[in-house]
Enzyme design. Structure first.
Site, PDB file in Angstrom:
ATOM      1  N   SER A  83     -12.921   6.282  -2.680  1.00  0.00           N
ATOM      2  CA  SER A  83     -12.496   7.503  -3.394  1.00  0.00           C
ATOM      3  C   SER A  83     -11.790   8.403  -2.388  1.00  0.00           C
ATOM      4  O   SER A  83     -12.027   8.294  -1.175  1.00  0.00           O
ATOM      5  CB  SER A  83     -13.731   8.219  -3.925  1.00  0.00           C
ATOM      6  OG  SER A  83     -13.419   9.542  -4.314  1.00  0.00           O
ATOM      7  N   TYR A  98     -22.500  11.390  -3.218  1.00  0.00           N
ATOM      8  CA  TYR A  98     -21.314  10.604  -3.608  1.00  0.00           C
ATOM      9  C   TYR A  98     -20.317  10.552  -2.441  1.00  0.00           C
ATOM     10  O   TYR A  98     -19.826   9.480  -2.075  1.00  0.00           O
ATOM     11  CB  TYR A  98     -20.676  11.219  -4.852  1.00  0.00           C
ATOM     12  CG  TYR A  98     -19.512  10.418  -5.395  1.00  0.00           C
ATOM     13  CD1 TYR A  98     -19.731   9.288  -6.188  1.00  0.00           C
ATOM     14  CD2 TYR A  98     -18.200  10.770  -5.114  1.00  0.00           C
ATOM     15  CE1 TYR A  98     -18.659   8.540  -6.687  1.00  0.00           C
ATOM     16  CE2 TYR A  98     -17.129  10.032  -5.602  1.00  0.00           C
ATOM     17  CZ  TYR A  98     -17.364   8.915  -6.388  1.00  0.00           C
ATOM     18  OH  TYR A  98     -16.299   8.189  -6.866  1.00  0.00           O
TER      19      TYR A  98
HETATM   20  N1  LIG Z   1     -12.889   7.906 -12.181  1.00  0.00           N
HETATM   21  C1  LIG Z   1     -12.546   8.482 -11.047  1.00  0.00           C
HETATM   22  O1  LIG Z   1     -11.960   9.582 -11.020  1.00  0.00           O
HETATM   23  C2  LIG Z   1     -12.852   7.803  -9.756  1.00  0.00           C
HETATM   24  C3  LIG Z   1     -12.246   8.305  -8.603  1.00  0.00           C
HETATM   25  C4  LIG Z   1     -12.509   7.687  -7.380  1.00  0.00           C
HETATM   26  C5  LIG Z   1     -13.346   6.593  -7.327  1.00  0.00           C
HETATM   27  N2  LIG Z   1     -13.947   6.133  -8.482  1.00  0.00           N
HETATM   28  C6  LIG Z   1     -14.824   4.983  -8.336  1.00  0.00           C
HETATM   29  O2  LIG Z   1     -14.400   3.970  -9.216  1.00  0.00           O
HETATM   30  C7  LIG Z   1     -15.520   3.143  -9.559  1.00  0.00           C
HETATM   31  C8  LIG Z   1     -15.558   2.988 -11.067  1.00  0.00           C
HETATM   32  O3  LIG Z   1     -15.840   4.256 -11.627  1.00  0.00           O
HETATM   33  P1  LIG Z   1     -15.372   4.677 -13.079  1.00  0.00           P
HETATM   34  O4  LIG Z   1     -14.628   5.939 -12.966  1.00  0.00           O
HETATM   35  O5  LIG Z   1     -14.766   3.531 -13.761  1.00  0.00           O
HETATM   36  O6  LIG Z   1     -16.785   5.046 -13.716  1.00  0.00           O
HETATM   37  P2  LIG Z   1     -17.589   4.429 -14.941  1.00  0.00           P
HETATM   38  O7  LIG Z   1     -16.723   4.301 -16.143  1.00  0.00           O
HETATM   39  O8  LIG Z   1     -18.834   5.235 -15.046  1.00  0.00           O
HETATM   40  O9  LIG Z   1     -17.932   2.946 -14.446  1.00  0.00           O
HETATM   41  C9  LIG Z   1     -18.903   2.680 -13.471  1.00  0.00           C
HETATM   42  C10 LIG Z   1     -19.220   1.193 -13.519  1.00  0.00           C
HETATM   43  O10 LIG Z   1     -20.202   0.908 -12.523  1.00  0.00           O
HETATM   44  C11 LIG Z   1     -21.175   0.074 -13.079  1.00  0.00           C
HETATM   45  N3  LIG Z   1     -22.470   0.248 -12.436  1.00  0.00           N
HETATM   46  C12 LIG Z   1     -23.149   1.394 -12.208  1.00  0.00           C
HETATM   47  N4  LIG Z   1     -24.342   1.134 -11.647  1.00  0.00           N
HETATM   48  C13 LIG Z   1     -24.405  -0.225 -11.505  1.00  0.00           C
HETATM   49  C14 LIG Z   1     -25.390  -1.120 -11.016  1.00  0.00           C
HETATM   50  N5  LIG Z   1     -26.580  -0.678 -10.549  1.00  0.00           N
HETATM   51  N6  LIG Z   1     -25.120  -2.436 -11.002  1.00  0.00           N
HETATM   52  C15 LIG Z   1     -23.935  -2.904 -11.479  1.00  0.00           C
HETATM   53  N7  LIG Z   1     -22.973  -2.111 -11.975  1.00  0.00           N
HETATM   54  C16 LIG Z   1     -23.216  -0.782 -11.994  1.00  0.00           C
HETATM   55  C17 LIG Z   1     -21.252   0.470 -14.552  1.00  0.00           C
HETATM   56  O11 LIG Z   1     -21.695  -0.636 -15.324  1.00  0.00           O
HETATM   57  P3  LIG Z   1     -23.146  -0.759 -16.029  1.00  0.00           P
HETATM   58  O12 LIG Z   1     -23.637   0.626 -16.310  1.00  0.00           O
HETATM   59  O13 LIG Z   1     -22.857  -1.557 -17.277  1.00  0.00           O
HETATM   60  O14 LIG Z   1     -23.969  -1.512 -15.042  1.00  0.00           O
HETATM   61  C18 LIG Z   1     -19.791   0.770 -14.854  1.00  0.00           C
HETATM   62  O15 LIG Z   1     -19.143  -0.388 -15.295  1.00  0.00           O
HETATM   63  C19 LIG Z   1     -16.746   3.820  -8.972  1.00  0.00           C
HETATM   64  O16 LIG Z   1     -17.101   3.200  -7.757  1.00  0.00           O
HETATM   65  C20 LIG Z   1     -16.272   5.241  -8.734  1.00  0.00           C
HETATM   66  O17 LIG Z   1     -16.991   5.872  -7.719  1.00  0.00           O
HETATM   67  C21 LIG Z   1     -13.719   6.701  -9.679  1.00  0.00           C
END
Ligand SMILES: NC(=O)c1ccc[n+]([C@@H]2O[C@H](COP(=O)([O-])OP(=O)(O)OC[C@H]3O[C@@H](n4cnc5c(N)ncnc54)[C@H](OP(=O)(O)O)[C@@H]3O)[C@@H](O)[C@H]2O)c1
Length: 250
Positions: free
Chosen positions: A143, A156
């Site tokens: 991130s 985070y």
């Molecule tokens: N959206 C943003 O603005 C942003 C910016 C920078 C970085 N990111 C990073 O991008 C990644 C994806 O985030 P997102 O925005 O797509 O959020 P999201 O829609 O909440 O997705 C998070 C994913 O992580 C999985 N997850 C959470 N805990 C887990 C566990 N214990 N075991 C396996 N899977 C797990 C969830 O699947 P289940 O709940 O089905 O297990 C879900 O598919 C993250 O690492 C986040 O930090 C996001």
């Protein structure tokens, strides 16, 4: 057929948000994709969509908090499509609270998912890549907050800083095995992790401070992802690509 055909890919956190998009993009480029997360019902839905579009996909249940679960999921992925050539290490969670108010449970959940979990998944995948002699690409989804400090997101920010630095060590250790490891550092992208926030007054005011005054879409990351997993990235390893509309330099 496509540039990634014959290159099996594992995408963690494929049940929503960025992971869902990453999996579809890799499948669209020809990769057989293993979709991993805890919510298998959602993975099955995506698997159906990818197959309907002519791609190859399968699901494995994965909780990155479980060491044995991670090993079992990586084994199942290999059984499905053969030795993995690509890992998108994307599972992640967040917890918002001031440091003085943050519970240890929230701290542990964020650190154990984003740092320890990502470590375990990459470790299990790299062990298999090395054992099978498969050159590979690993993309750790960090991130902009790996580098930029943000109030109320202490655990985070720490977890993503750890992942970014881990990326560099992994690149060093695995270069001789033909495994390239890089971090993808998105800015703010609208997904379930932050969806509710952008509709609040505070969220809307925050967006007005961004250079482009907008929140990104998951598809904004397609180009960076495809570069990092491609043959063209042969000398790109141990670094990161930030995709953030200039937010982190503002
Ligand atoms: N959206 C943003 O603005 C942003 C910016 C920078 C970085 N990111 C990073 O991008 C990644 C994806 O985030 P997102 O925005 O797509 O959020 P999201 O829609 O909440 O997705 C998070 C994913 O992580 C999985 N997850 C959470 N805990 C887990 C566990 N214990 N075991 C396996 N899977 C797990 C969830 O699947 P289940 O709940 O089905 O297990 C879900 O598919 C993250 O690492 C986040 O930090 C996001």
């Amino acid at each position: 057929m496509g540039p990634l055909s014959g290159k099996p890919a594992l995408v963690t956190g494929a049940s929503s948000g960025l992971g869902r998009r990453f999996a579809s993009v890799l499948a669209g480029a020809g990769a057989p994709v293993v979709l991993a997360a805890r919510r298998v019902d959602r993975l099955r839905e995506l698997e159906g969509e990818i197959r309907d579009a002519g791609g190859q996909a399968t699901c494995v249940e994965l909780d990155v908090l479980s060491e044995t679960g991670v090993t079992a999921a990586v084994e199942a992925a290999e059984v499905a499509f053969g030795p993995l050539a690509i890992l998108v290490n994307n599972s992640g969670v967040s917890a918002q609270a001031k440091i003085v108010d943050m519970s240890l449970d929230d701290y542990d959940r964020v650190m154990n998912t984003n740092a320890r979990g990502a470590f375990l998944v990459a470790q299990a995948v790299a062990r298999r890549m090395i054992a099978t002699g498969t050159p590979g690409r690993i993309v750790n989804v960090a991130s902009v907050l790996a580098d930029k400090a943000m109030r109320e997101l202490s655990a985070y920010c720490m977890s993503k800083a750890a992942l970014l630095h881990l990326t560099r060590v992994q690149a060093l250790e695995w270069a001789r095995h033909g495994i390239n490891v890089n971090a993808l550092c998105p800015g703010y992208i609208r997904t379930e992790i932050n969806d509710a926030y952008w509709d609040t007054e505070r969220g809307q005011a925050f967006v007005q401070t961004f250079p482009r005054r907008r929140v990104g879409e998951p598809s904004d990351l397609d180009g960076a992802l495809l570069l990092l997993v491609s043959g063209d990235a042969r000398m790109i390893t141990g670094t990161s690509i930030t995709v953030d509309d200039a937010l982190s330099i503002a």
